[in-house]
Scaffold this motif. Structure first.
Motif, PDB file in Angstrom:
ATOM      1  N   ASN A  78       1.874 -40.188 -25.918  1.00 37.66           N
ATOM      2  CA  ASN A  78       2.959 -39.111 -25.295  1.00 37.66           C
ATOM      3  C   ASN A  78       2.044 -37.920 -24.376  1.00 37.66           C
ATOM      4  O   ASN A  78       1.638 -37.441 -25.160  1.00 37.66           O
ATOM      5  N   THR A  80       1.814 -34.476 -22.411  1.00 40.19           N
ATOM      6  CA  THR A  80       2.085 -33.266 -21.973  1.00 40.19           C
ATOM      7  C   THR A  80       1.351 -32.436 -20.981  1.00 40.19           C
ATOM      8  O   THR A  80       0.251 -32.384 -21.502  1.00 40.19           O
ATOM      9  N   ASP A  99       4.728 -36.869 -19.325  1.00 37.52           N
ATOM     10  CA  ASP A  99       6.348 -37.160 -19.993  1.00 37.52           C
ATOM     11  C   ASP A  99       7.040 -35.641 -19.816  1.00 37.52           C
ATOM     12  O   ASP A  99       8.186 -35.753 -19.482  1.00 37.52           O
ATOM     13  N   THR A 100       6.155 -34.869 -20.226  1.00 36.28           N
ATOM     14  CA  THR A 100       6.823 -33.422 -20.088  1.00 36.28           C
ATOM     15  C   THR A 100       5.757 -32.564 -19.328  1.00 36.28           C
ATOM     16  O   THR A 100       4.512 -32.474 -19.588  1.00 36.28           O
ATOM     17  N   GLU A 102       4.864 -28.799 -18.130  1.00 35.83           N
ATOM     18  CA  GLU A 102       5.188 -27.140 -18.564  1.00 35.83           C
ATOM     19  C   GLU A 102       4.240 -26.450 -17.576  1.00 35.83           C
ATOM     20  O   GLU A 102       3.169 -26.674 -17.262  1.00 35.83           O
ATOM     21  N   LYS A 148       9.592 -38.372 -10.725  1.00 35.37           N
ATOM     22  CA  LYS A 148       9.710 -37.365 -11.570  1.00 35.37           C
ATOM     23  C   LYS A 148      11.028 -36.619 -11.297  1.00 35.37           C
ATOM     24  O   LYS A 148      11.539 -36.182 -12.138  1.00 35.37           O
ATOM     25  N   ASP A 178       9.266 -29.421 -16.285  1.00 36.02           N
ATOM     26  CA  ASP A 178      10.354 -29.453 -17.024  1.00 36.02           C
ATOM     27  C   ASP A 178      10.823 -28.223 -17.647  1.00 36.02           C
ATOM     28  O   ASP A 178      12.025 -28.047 -17.964  1.00 36.02           O
ATOM     29  N   LYS A 179       9.775 -27.558 -18.082  1.00 34.83           N
ATOM     30  CA  LYS A 179      10.190 -26.139 -18.830  1.00 34.83           C
ATOM     31  C   LYS A 179       9.092 -25.299 -18.576  1.00 34.83           C
ATOM     32  O   LYS A 179       7.868 -25.531 -18.195  1.00 34.83           O
TER      33      LYS A 179
END
Length: 352
Positions: A78, A80, A99-100, A102, A148, A178-179
């Motif tokens: 995974n 990040t 996948d994420t 930030e 994406k 994403d965040k």
């Protein structure tokens, strides 16, 4: 080979990839060694479940970025991505493997059309081939962005044409992240240099600069009122009293230093004054102030002059007295008479 990446295991099942600064120092096009080394370093992390990719970069070689994107995208961990300041140009391609993703609210992302540096002479056909190559590269970049963000190819192409800068909040809004991260970044733009979290990035290759970043103050604009005040002070200072009025402590410091230096000068002269003409010592102390070294040199010259004068005076006295001429005359003209008188006197003393 100088690696621009750094892998490290942070726990049994988690690792980090750090990408700070330029992506590759040379192109990966046609390079088999460097991509292979990157792939081996990634494999050597072992059977990890989580991979944190930390980015603070304005990009670099697009071929390296595409290769890294593919290798990361295929990895089973995974992933990040944390934008520790900025991801621009080729660095955004790598970021899309997460996948994420930030990013701090005041972090930055920037996308633009691929570029090539040309050196030498080229004809129209060669330039057209370069154009075709750049168009193909742009399509691969758009594919990563589209996967994406979910945006259309037309939308993404337009954003790239415009060389679009985004804050962290805008990047999240546009789907490139994403965040938002809790952390903020420190960013200052100074000409073509962008400093983010103490890392300098060269923006010379980009047509636009982020308009939401604090500009480094220019020397001419720093504290204009203070400059005007200082100019006024300079105009008013015409005497030592004026200087003391505005800078009392500075004047006092200068005076104390001058006194100390004068004491040291006099002390050094006293240490060598014993064998020097007192008149010359007084002159060195008060009439024509000089240090001990200069006094010693003057004393040597003074003694040499005295010695020379003494010899000159002696020679003159001898010449004026005609001693040399008298002696020569006696020896030449009366020598036999003198000898006869000496013999006569000696005979009388012996009774002869």
């Amino acid at each position: 080979m100088n690696k621009f990446w750094q892998f490290k295991n942070t726990s049994e099942d988690t690792a980090e990839l750090i990408l700070y600064g330029p992506i590759a120092d040379s192109t990966w096009w046609g390079d088999e060694v460097t991509p292979k080394n990157f792939a081996e370093d990634l494999k050597n992390l072992g059977d990890i479940k989580n991979l944190v990719i930390r980015i603070n970069s304005v990009g670099g070689d697009v071929f390296a970025a595409n290769a890294i994107y593919t290798l990361l995208k295929d990895h089973k961990a995974n992933k990040t991505v944390k934008i520790d300041g900025i991801a621009a140009s080729a660095a955004t391609i790598i970021a899309m493997a997460g996948d994420t993703i930030e990013i701090p609210a005041n972090g930055m992302m920037m996308i633009h059309n691929p570029m090539v540096v040309l050196l030498g002479a080229y004809n129209a056909e060669e330039l057209n081939r370069m154009q075709d190559t750049l168009d193909s590269i742009k399509k691969t970049i758009i594919a990563a962005y589209k996967n994406k963000t979910g945006k259309s190819e037309e939308e993404l192409s337009k954003l790239m044409d415009e060389e679009t800068w985004m804050t962290g909040e805008e990047a999240v809004k546009e789907g490139f992240a994403d965040k938002l991260m809790f952390e903020n970044v420190n960013a200052v733009l100074n000409g073509n240099k962008l400093y983010i979290n103490n890392i300098g990035h060269d923006l010379t290759a980009f047509r636009k600069k982020p308009n939401f970043v604090q500009q480094a103050p220019k020397p001419d604009n720093i504290n204009t009122n203070q400059n005007q005040k200082e100019d006024k002070v300079k105009m008013e200072i015409k005497t030592v009293a004026d200087l003391e009025q505005h800078f009392k402590n500075l004047v006092e410091e200068i005076r104390n230093k001058a006194k100390e230096e004068e004491r040291e000068r006099i002390k050094a002269i006293d240490e060598i004054a014993k064998n020097i003409d007192p008149e010359l010592v007084m002159k060195a102390k008060y009439v024509e102030p000089m240090n001990a070294e200069k006094l010693a040199f003057e004393a040597i010259k003074n003694d040499a002059a005295k010695g020379s004068n003494y010899l000159n005076d002696l020679e003159k006295d001898i010449k004026d007295s005609n001693v040399l001429e008298v002696e020569a005359k006696v020896v030449k003209d009366n020598s036999q008479d003198i000898v006869n008188k000496i013999v006569e006197g000696a005979n009388k003393r012996r009774g002869k």
